[in-house]
Design a protein around this motif. Sequence first.
Motif, short mmCIF file in Angstrom:
data_model
loop_
_atom_site.label_atom_id
_atom_site.label_comp_id
_atom_site.label_asym_id
_atom_site.label_seq_id
_atom_site.Cartn_x
_atom_site.Cartn_y
_atom_site.Cartn_z
N GLU A 80 -40.11 -21.69 5.24
CA GLU A 80 -39.60 -20.47 4.61
C GLU A 80 -38.08 -20.49 4.52
O GLU A 80 -37.50 -20.08 3.51
CB GLU A 80 -40.09 -19.26 5.39
CG GLU A 80 -41.59 -19.01 5.23
CD GLU A 80 -42.13 -17.90 6.12
OE1 GLU A 80 -41.31 -17.12 6.67
OE2 GLU A 80 -43.35 -17.80 6.28
N ASP A 83 -37.11 -22.93 1.76
CA ASP A 83 -37.39 -22.36 0.45
C ASP A 83 -36.25 -21.44 -0.01
O ASP A 83 -35.80 -21.51 -1.15
CB ASP A 83 -38.71 -21.59 0.50
CG ASP A 83 -39.13 -21.07 -0.88
OD1 ASP A 83 -39.44 -21.90 -1.74
OD2 ASP A 83 -39.14 -19.84 -1.07
N GLN A 84 -35.76 -20.62 0.92
CA GLN A 84 -34.66 -19.71 0.59
C GLN A 84 -33.38 -20.49 0.28
O GLN A 84 -32.67 -20.18 -0.69
CB GLN A 84 -34.42 -18.76 1.76
CG GLN A 84 -35.57 -17.79 2.02
CD GLN A 84 -35.46 -17.10 3.36
OE1 GLN A 84 -34.50 -17.31 4.12
NE2 GLN A 84 -36.43 -16.27 3.68
N ILE A 86 -33.09 -23.73 -0.65
CA ILE A 86 -33.23 -24.52 -1.87
C ILE A 86 -33.04 -23.65 -3.11
O ILE A 86 -32.40 -24.07 -4.09
CB ILE A 86 -34.60 -25.23 -1.88
CG1 ILE A 86 -34.61 -26.36 -0.85
CG2 ILE A 86 -34.94 -25.77 -3.27
CD1 ILE A 86 -35.97 -26.98 -0.61
N MET A 87 -33.57 -22.44 -3.08
CA MET A 87 -33.39 -21.53 -4.22
C MET A 87 -31.90 -21.26 -4.45
O MET A 87 -31.42 -21.30 -5.59
CB MET A 87 -34.12 -20.21 -3.97
CG MET A 87 -33.99 -19.21 -5.10
SD MET A 87 -34.78 -17.62 -4.73
CE MET A 87 -33.65 -16.98 -3.47
N ARG A 88 -31.16 -21.03 -3.36
CA ARG A 88 -29.72 -20.75 -3.51
C ARG A 88 -28.97 -21.99 -3.98
O ARG A 88 -28.03 -21.90 -4.79
CB ARG A 88 -29.15 -20.24 -2.18
CG ARG A 88 -29.63 -18.83 -1.85
CD ARG A 88 -29.00 -18.33 -0.57
NE ARG A 88 -29.39 -16.95 -0.30
CZ ARG A 88 -28.77 -15.88 -0.78
NH1 ARG A 88 -27.71 -16.04 -1.57
NH2 ARG A 88 -29.18 -14.66 -0.48
N GLN A 90 -30.15 -24.37 -5.87
CA GLN A 90 -30.45 -24.55 -7.29
C GLN A 90 -29.66 -23.56 -8.15
O GLN A 90 -29.26 -23.89 -9.27
CB GLN A 90 -31.95 -24.41 -7.52
CG GLN A 90 -32.74 -25.59 -6.94
CD GLN A 90 -34.23 -25.41 -7.01
OE1 GLN A 90 -34.98 -26.35 -6.76
NE2 GLN A 90 -34.71 -24.23 -7.34
N GLU A 91 -29.42 -22.35 -7.61
CA GLU A 91 -28.59 -21.39 -8.33
C GLU A 91 -27.15 -21.91 -8.47
O GLU A 91 -26.46 -21.60 -9.44
CB GLU A 91 -28.59 -20.04 -7.62
CG GLU A 91 -29.92 -19.29 -7.73
CD GLU A 91 -29.96 -18.06 -6.84
OE1 GLU A 91 -29.03 -17.87 -6.03
OE2 GLU A 91 -30.93 -17.28 -6.95
N GLY A 293 -33.24 -14.14 4.65
CA GLY A 293 -32.26 -14.64 3.70
C GLY A 293 -30.84 -14.76 4.20
O GLY A 293 -30.00 -15.36 3.54
N SER A 296 -29.86 -18.59 5.10
CA SER A 296 -29.73 -19.41 3.89
C SER A 296 -28.49 -19.00 3.08
O SER A 296 -27.80 -19.86 2.51
CB SER A 296 -30.99 -19.31 3.03
OG SER A 296 -31.24 -17.98 2.64
#
Length: 332
Positions: A80, A83-84, A86-88, A90-91, A293, A296
């Motif tokens: 988890e 995932d948080q 990696i999302m940031r 990629q942003e 969050g 991350s």
Amino acid sequence: MRRKSMTSVELARLAGVSSATVSRAFAAGSSMKPATRARILALADEHGFRPNAMARVLNNSQSRLVALVVNTVANPAEAEGLDQLIMRLQEQERLPLVLRCADHEDRNRLMRIASTYQVDHVVLYSDAVSIDDAIAIFHSAVPIIASSEPLAGRDVSDVRLDARAATVEVVSHLVAQGRRRFVYLCGRASSHVDKQRRGWFSAALEAHGLAFDIVEHGDYSYDSGYKEAALLLRRTRPDAVICANDLMAIGVKDAAAALGFAVPTDLAIVGHDGVALASWDSHAITTIAPRPGVVSAALADIIDEPNDAPPVRRVIECMVRWGRSTGDLPRS
């Protein structure tokens, strides 16, 4: 047969712009008119053009790769959190390179393979990997420590958790219920995070003149929580079990139910990490964790700093997420 790729010079000629403008259209954070960028990207898609990432590394010495050194992605807490992050990343138009180190025979060799990709940053989650080894192998990358290993004077960025206040809150609640027989279920003996969590609970219990009656050892898995609890509850009757993570806490809860213990009436259970699974109505585990969050976000902010920025130290407070496993919610 592979089709010959269009070059950036050819794309620039087709778009009626310079090669430098084409490069900026694909560069993260570059400033240009949105309409110009959209036109260049549309032409690139139409003709199958993709910039050469390795050539860009040679030109500006940045790969935008971030190595994430973890124990395992099978553990929900790590998964988890990853995932948080990696999302940031990629942003930020960065690419993660995940290294799973648990049970790997030669972790240093694994990191050496990853280092050949010239990563810009390395985030060390795994406490099975030495900080010094990671820094030496990724010598050109910016290291960020998220494993709670003592820094011992190392001049590196660091993000760690502080659960002292949350631990005191949980212990005060359990003691107020009349609970006096506490057990701690460890994860891996070498884990710095585990040692911290046990130490915070020991200190909170000591303030009430109490201590752990028993310390048992699991391995962070559901199975180890179930097995250790089944053995423990057949020979003694604790009234509170503190677990080093939520998966073991769920295992303890299921073992207690199988042996006829009512949770929380007979036995209170506390976990750590705040994984989504622990909040399911079938489990409802009280757990200690940072707000979702926050970790991350702190890591992503540090990664977004210039590479020559001074090291950053972030301490993140944890909170209690109350569940039915510890009885009625404390009065505020």
